[in-house]
Design a protein around this motif. Structure first.
Motif, short mmCIF file in Angstrom:
data_model
loop_
_atom_site.label_atom_id
_atom_site.label_comp_id
_atom_site.label_asym_id
_atom_site.label_seq_id
_atom_site.Cartn_x
_atom_site.Cartn_y
_atom_site.Cartn_z
N UNK A 32 -19.25 -22.41 18.01
CA UNK A 32 -19.16 -22.95 19.63
C UNK A 32 -17.82 -23.36 19.80
N UNK A 33 -17.22 -22.80 20.81
CA UNK A 33 -15.72 -23.18 21.19
C UNK A 33 -15.75 -23.83 22.37
N UNK A 49 -17.56 -25.29 27.59
CA UNK A 49 -17.94 -24.70 26.24
C UNK A 49 -18.85 -23.39 26.32
N UNK A 50 -18.62 -22.77 25.16
CA UNK A 50 -19.63 -21.47 25.02
C UNK A 50 -19.98 -21.48 23.63
N UNK A 51 -21.29 -21.30 23.81
CA UNK A 51 -21.99 -21.35 22.46
C UNK A 51 -21.93 -19.95 21.72
N UNK A 52 -22.45 -20.14 20.60
CA UNK A 52 -22.40 -18.65 19.72
C UNK A 52 -22.97 -17.46 20.12
N UNK A 53 -24.03 -17.82 20.96
CA UNK A 53 -24.88 -16.71 21.58
C UNK A 53 -23.93 -16.38 23.08
N UNK A 54 -23.16 -17.10 23.63
CA UNK A 54 -22.65 -16.62 24.89
C UNK A 54 -22.92 -17.75 25.97
N UNK A 55 -23.82 -18.59 25.81
CA UNK A 55 -24.19 -19.49 26.79
C UNK A 55 -22.99 -20.48 27.24
N UNK A 56 -22.93 -20.85 28.62
CA UNK A 56 -21.63 -21.57 28.89
C UNK A 56 -22.23 -23.01 29.45
N UNK A 64 -17.40 -23.37 39.12
CA UNK A 64 -17.27 -22.52 40.23
C UNK A 64 -15.70 -21.96 40.15
N UNK A 65 -14.85 -22.61 39.40
CA UNK A 65 -13.53 -22.25 39.42
C UNK A 65 -12.90 -21.74 38.24
N UNK A 66 -13.46 -22.23 37.03
CA UNK A 66 -13.16 -21.99 35.63
C UNK A 66 -14.11 -21.13 35.12
N UNK A 67 -13.79 -20.17 34.14
CA UNK A 67 -14.80 -19.42 33.57
C UNK A 67 -14.38 -19.26 31.86
N UNK A 68 -15.31 -19.55 31.20
CA UNK A 68 -15.15 -19.49 29.75
C UNK A 68 -15.73 -18.20 29.18
N UNK A 69 -15.08 -17.45 28.30
CA UNK A 69 -15.47 -16.20 27.73
C UNK A 69 -15.11 -16.16 26.49
N UNK A 70 -15.68 -15.24 25.71
CA UNK A 70 -15.23 -15.05 24.25
C UNK A 70 -15.44 -13.65 23.92
N UNK A 71 -14.29 -13.33 23.06
CA UNK A 71 -14.32 -11.79 22.35
C UNK A 71 -14.40 -11.81 20.97
N UNK A 72 -15.61 -11.90 20.44
CA UNK A 72 -15.72 -12.03 18.76
C UNK A 72 -14.70 -11.02 18.17
N UNK A 74 -12.19 -10.05 18.74
CA UNK A 74 -10.61 -10.42 18.64
C UNK A 74 -10.64 -11.92 18.31
N UNK A 75 -11.62 -12.53 17.79
CA UNK A 75 -11.70 -13.96 17.50
C UNK A 75 -11.11 -14.74 18.52
N UNK A 76 -11.30 -14.60 19.66
CA UNK A 76 -10.31 -15.30 20.78
C UNK A 76 -11.50 -15.76 22.04
N UNK A 77 -11.26 -17.05 22.48
CA UNK A 77 -11.86 -17.57 23.47
C UNK A 77 -10.94 -17.82 24.59
N UNK A 78 -11.33 -17.68 25.76
CA UNK A 78 -10.55 -17.45 27.06
C UNK A 78 -11.13 -18.65 28.04
N UNK A 79 -10.27 -19.12 28.79
CA UNK A 79 -10.55 -19.98 29.95
C UNK A 79 -9.71 -19.47 31.24
#
Length: 123
Positions: A32-33, A49-56, A64-72, A74-79
């Motif tokens: 989880x990141x 936060x974002x869970x290992x399954x992609x839940x946020x 409504x302004x920020x979005x967290x995402x992940x690219x497994x 690339x081993x990277x999480x974004x905001x």
């Protein structure tokens, strides 16, 4: 484990920035990141936060302004931060948890932290 945060900078109110946090040393997809931030003179606070399954999950202040995402791959999480406000000014930290994988808003649940990246929003 190493977390390397980047992407901070100076932006005008209403603008956008995208933060990145690259992880190494453990299987990223099991984690989880999260992102936290700390303004000068204030406590470190939860952002998203974002869970290992992609839940946020988001703090009300950024919903409504920020979005967290992940690219497994690339081993990277974004905001992705849009409609930035001066009150978003802070040092932003990424954090990782491998014990549970579903994420926490409590900073004490995270064992691994990046070095922080400064975001400054001018009015």
């Amino acid at each position: 484990v190493q977390l390397q945060a980047s992407g901070g900078g100076l932006v005008q109110a209403g603008g956008s920035l995208r933060l990145s946090c690259a992880a190494s040393g453990r299987t990223f997809s099991n984690s989880a990141m999260a992102w936290f931030r700390q303004a000068r003179g204030k406590e470190r606070e939860f952002v998203a936060y974002i869970t290992w399954t992609g839940g946020t999950y988001y703090a009300d202040s950024v919903k409504g302004r920020f979005t967290i995402s992940r690219d497994n791959a690339e081993n990277t999480v974004y905001l992705q931060m849009n409609s930035l406000k001066p009150e978003d000014t802070a040092v932003y930290y990424c954090a990782a948890d491998w014990r549970a994988g579903w994420g926490f808003a409590n900073r004490y649940e995270y064992d691994y932290w990046g070095q922080g990246t400064q975001v400054t929003v001018s009015s």
